[in-house]
Write a protein that holds these residues in place. Structure first.
Motif, PDB file in Angstrom:
ATOM      1  N   ALA A 152      -4.064   0.774  -0.996  1.00  0.00           N
ATOM      2  CA  ALA A 152      -3.143  -0.070  -0.116  1.00  0.00           C
ATOM      3  C   ALA A 152      -1.920  -0.204  -0.434  1.00  0.00           C
ATOM      4  N   PHE A 153      -1.445  -0.100  -1.752  1.00  0.00           N
ATOM      5  CA  PHE A 153       0.118  -0.153  -2.126  1.00  0.00           C
ATOM      6  C   PHE A 153       0.725   1.460  -1.685  1.00  0.00           C
ATOM      7  N   LYS A 154      -0.019   2.390  -1.693  1.00  0.00           N
ATOM      8  CA  LYS A 154       0.455   3.599  -1.377  1.00  0.00           C
ATOM      9  C   LYS A 154       0.925   3.724   0.357  1.00  0.00           C
ATOM     10  N   GLU A 155      -0.023   2.792   0.833  1.00  0.00           N
ATOM     11  CA  GLU A 155       0.256   2.859   2.421  1.00  0.00           C
ATOM     12  C   GLU A 155       1.662   1.903   2.630  1.00  0.00           C
ATOM     13  N   LEU A 156       1.736   1.028   1.770  1.00  0.00           N
ATOM     14  CA  LEU A 156       2.984   0.268   2.055  1.00  0.00           C
ATOM     15  C   LEU A 156       4.416   0.892   1.395  1.00  0.00           C
ATOM     16  N   ASP A 157       4.173   1.753   0.452  1.00  0.00           N
ATOM     17  CA  ASP A 157       5.212   2.679  -0.270  1.00  0.00           C
ATOM     18  C   ASP A 157       5.709   3.611   0.455  1.00  0.00           C
ATOM     19  N   GLU A 158       6.210   3.450   1.752  1.00  0.00           N
ATOM     20  CA  GLU A 158       6.537   4.558   2.722  1.00  0.00           C
ATOM     21  C   GLU A 158       7.539   5.679   2.033  1.00  0.00           C
ATOM     22  N   GLY A 159       8.186   5.250   0.968  1.00  0.00           N
ATOM     23  CA  GLY A 159       9.454   6.220   0.539  1.00  0.00           C
ATOM     24  C   GLY A 159       8.595   6.959  -0.516  1.00  0.00           C
ATOM     25  N   LYS A 160       7.443   6.677  -0.934  1.00  0.00           N
ATOM     26  CA  LYS A 160       6.694   7.058  -2.027  1.00  0.00           C
ATOM     27  C   LYS A 160       7.667   7.149  -3.446  1.00  0.00           C
ATOM     28  N   THR A 161       8.358   5.979  -3.569  1.00  0.00           N
ATOM     29  CA  THR A 161       9.162   5.624  -4.699  1.00  0.00           C
ATOM     30  C   THR A 161       8.410   4.760  -5.987  1.00  0.00           C
ATOM     31  N   GLY A 162       7.466   4.167  -5.548  1.00  0.00           N
ATOM     32  CA  GLY A 162       6.743   3.450  -6.566  1.00  0.00           C
ATOM     33  C   GLY A 162       7.116   1.971  -6.423  1.00  0.00           C
ATOM     34  N   ILE A 163       7.923   1.894  -5.252  1.00  0.00           N
ATOM     35  CA  ILE A 163       8.409   0.343  -4.911  1.00  0.00           C
ATOM     36  C   ILE A 163       8.077   0.181  -3.210  1.00  0.00           C
ATOM     37  N   ALA A 164       7.551  -1.010  -3.098  1.00  0.00           N
ATOM     38  CA  ALA A 164       7.447  -1.271  -1.608  1.00  0.00           C
ATOM     39  C   ALA A 164       8.134  -2.731  -1.302  1.00  0.00           C
ATOM     40  N   THR A 165       8.756  -2.730  -0.156  1.00  0.00           N
ATOM     41  CA  THR A 165       9.217  -4.226   0.261  1.00  0.00           C
ATOM     42  C   THR A 165       8.056  -4.590   1.647  1.00  0.00           C
ATOM     43  N   VAL A 166       7.436  -5.466   1.122  1.00  0.00           N
ATOM     44  CA  VAL A 166       6.327  -6.353   2.196  1.00  0.00           C
ATOM     45  C   VAL A 166       6.800  -7.448   2.587  1.00  0.00           C
ATOM     46  N   SER A 167       6.117  -7.658   3.568  1.00  0.00           N
ATOM     47  CA  SER A 167       6.261  -9.139   4.038  1.00  0.00           C
ATOM     48  C   SER A 167       4.790 -10.029   3.627  1.00  0.00           C
ATOM     49  N   TYR A 168       5.007 -11.016   3.558  1.00  0.00           N
ATOM     50  CA  TYR A 168       3.703 -11.884   2.964  1.00  0.00           C
ATOM     51  C   TYR A 168       2.565 -11.519   3.688  1.00  0.00           C
ATOM     52  N   GLU A 169       2.600 -11.227   5.058  1.00  0.00           N
ATOM     53  CA  GLU A 169       1.411 -10.967   5.894  1.00  0.00           C
ATOM     54  C   GLU A 169       0.836  -9.598   5.638  1.00  0.00           C
ATOM     55  N   GLN A 170       1.799  -8.680   5.177  1.00  0.00           N
ATOM     56  CA  GLN A 170       1.426  -7.271   4.926  1.00  0.00           C
ATOM     57  C   GLN A 170       0.726  -7.424   3.647  1.00  0.00           C
ATOM     58  N   PHE A 171       1.171  -8.181   2.675  1.00  0.00           N
ATOM     59  CA  PHE A 171       0.714  -8.205   1.373  1.00  0.00           C
ATOM     60  C   PHE A 171      -0.763  -8.863   1.540  1.00  0.00           C
ATOM     61  N   MET A 172      -0.862  -9.819   2.276  1.00  0.00           N
ATOM     62  CA  MET A 172      -2.209 -10.614   2.731  1.00  0.00           C
ATOM     63  C   MET A 172      -3.196  -9.559   2.963  1.00  0.00           C
ATOM     64  N   MET A 173      -2.859  -8.850   4.117  1.00  0.00           N
ATOM     65  CA  MET A 173      -3.540  -7.795   4.754  1.00  0.00           C
ATOM     66  C   MET A 173      -4.016  -6.763   3.834  1.00  0.00           C
ATOM     67  N   ALA A 174      -3.148  -6.382   2.948  1.00  0.00           N
ATOM     68  CA  ALA A 174      -3.400  -5.351   1.919  1.00  0.00           C
ATOM     69  C   ALA A 174      -4.260  -5.585   1.056  1.00  0.00           C
ATOM     70  N   THR A 175      -4.118  -6.817   0.441  1.00  0.00           N
ATOM     71  CA  THR A 175      -5.059  -7.307  -0.482  1.00  0.00           C
ATOM     72  C   THR A 175      -6.410  -7.820  -0.252  1.00  0.00           C
ATOM     73  N   THR A 176      -6.509  -8.161   1.137  1.00  0.00           N
ATOM     74  CA  THR A 176      -7.783  -8.788   1.552  1.00  0.00           C
ATOM     75  C   THR A 176      -8.838  -7.753   1.684  1.00  0.00           C
ATOM     76  N   LYS A 177      -8.155  -6.230   2.034  1.00  0.00           N
ATOM     77  CA  LYS A 177      -9.213  -5.323   2.066  1.00  0.00           C
ATOM     78  C   LYS A 177      -9.969  -4.977   0.789  1.00  0.00           C
ATOM     79  N   ILE A 178      -9.415  -5.536  -0.442  1.00  0.00           N
ATOM     80  CA  ILE A 178     -10.108  -5.328  -1.731  1.00  0.00           C
ATOM     81  C   ILE A 178     -11.312  -6.306  -1.836  1.00  0.00           C
ATOM     82  N   PHE A 179     -11.252  -7.690  -1.262  1.00  0.00           N
ATOM     83  CA  PHE A 179     -12.458  -8.460  -1.558  1.00  0.00           C
ATOM     84  C   PHE A 179     -13.040  -8.578  -0.457  1.00  0.00           C
TER      85      PHE A 179
END
Length: 173
Positions: free
Chosen positions: A146-173
């Protein structure tokens, strides 16, 4: 058990746990087929995660064909678990977990390993049993993907909106 287990053996296991003879097994039935090696039932959350991974029809059950793949998945994880359980205690302590996850390529801080131990040590004995080890690895793999999808520059750092974060983490549970 190296390679693919005997299909007839797996069919007999599958039929034993398919109590309602539906031709598919649910999480409760699957839980009876799996062993931790310490006489405790498999973690229901881990069982549900695995059903979700192998349930091709999205019905919260697995067919015999799905079961074959799940069994191989579990036995592969069992080999990994045993290879990092250095003292053959049927559990993994924090140092063994650190060795394992570092071998997998994860680079976590000491405080984060403490968090992992807190999260996956259900018995609060300072160790993680096999079923919780599988759950830990599935969660880490899913979160990493999920993080790799959000880390567009493949730098190990991702800037995400709250909703993007929620979408990414809800896939886990």
């Amino acid at each position: 058990m190296a390679g693919v287990p005997d299909r007839n053996y797996l069919l007999s296991v599958f039929q034993k746990v398919d109590k309602d003879r539906s031709g598919a097994i649910d999480a409760l039935e699957l839980q009876t087929a799996l062993s931790n090696g310490n006489w405790t039932p498999f973690n229901p959350d881990t069982v549900r995660l695995m059903i979700g991974m192998f349930d091709k029809a999205n019905k919260n059950v697995i067919t015999f064909e799905d079961f074959i793949h799940l069994w191989k998945y579990v036995t592969d994880w069992q080999q990994v678990f045993r290879s990092f359980d250095r003292d053959n205690s049927n559990n993994i302590n924090k140092e063994e977990l650190k060795t394992c996850l570092t071998t997998f390529g994860y680079r976590f801080s000491e405080p984060f390993f403490d968090v992992l131990m807190q999260k996956f040590d259900r018995t609060r004995k300072g160790v993680i049993y096999f079923d919780d080890f599988i759950q830990c690895c599935i969660v880490l793999q899913t979160m990493t993907a999920a993080f790799k999808e959000l880390d567009e520059g493949k730098t190990g750092i991702a800037t995400v909106s709250y909703e993007q974060f929620m979408m990414a983490t809800t896939k886990i549970f």
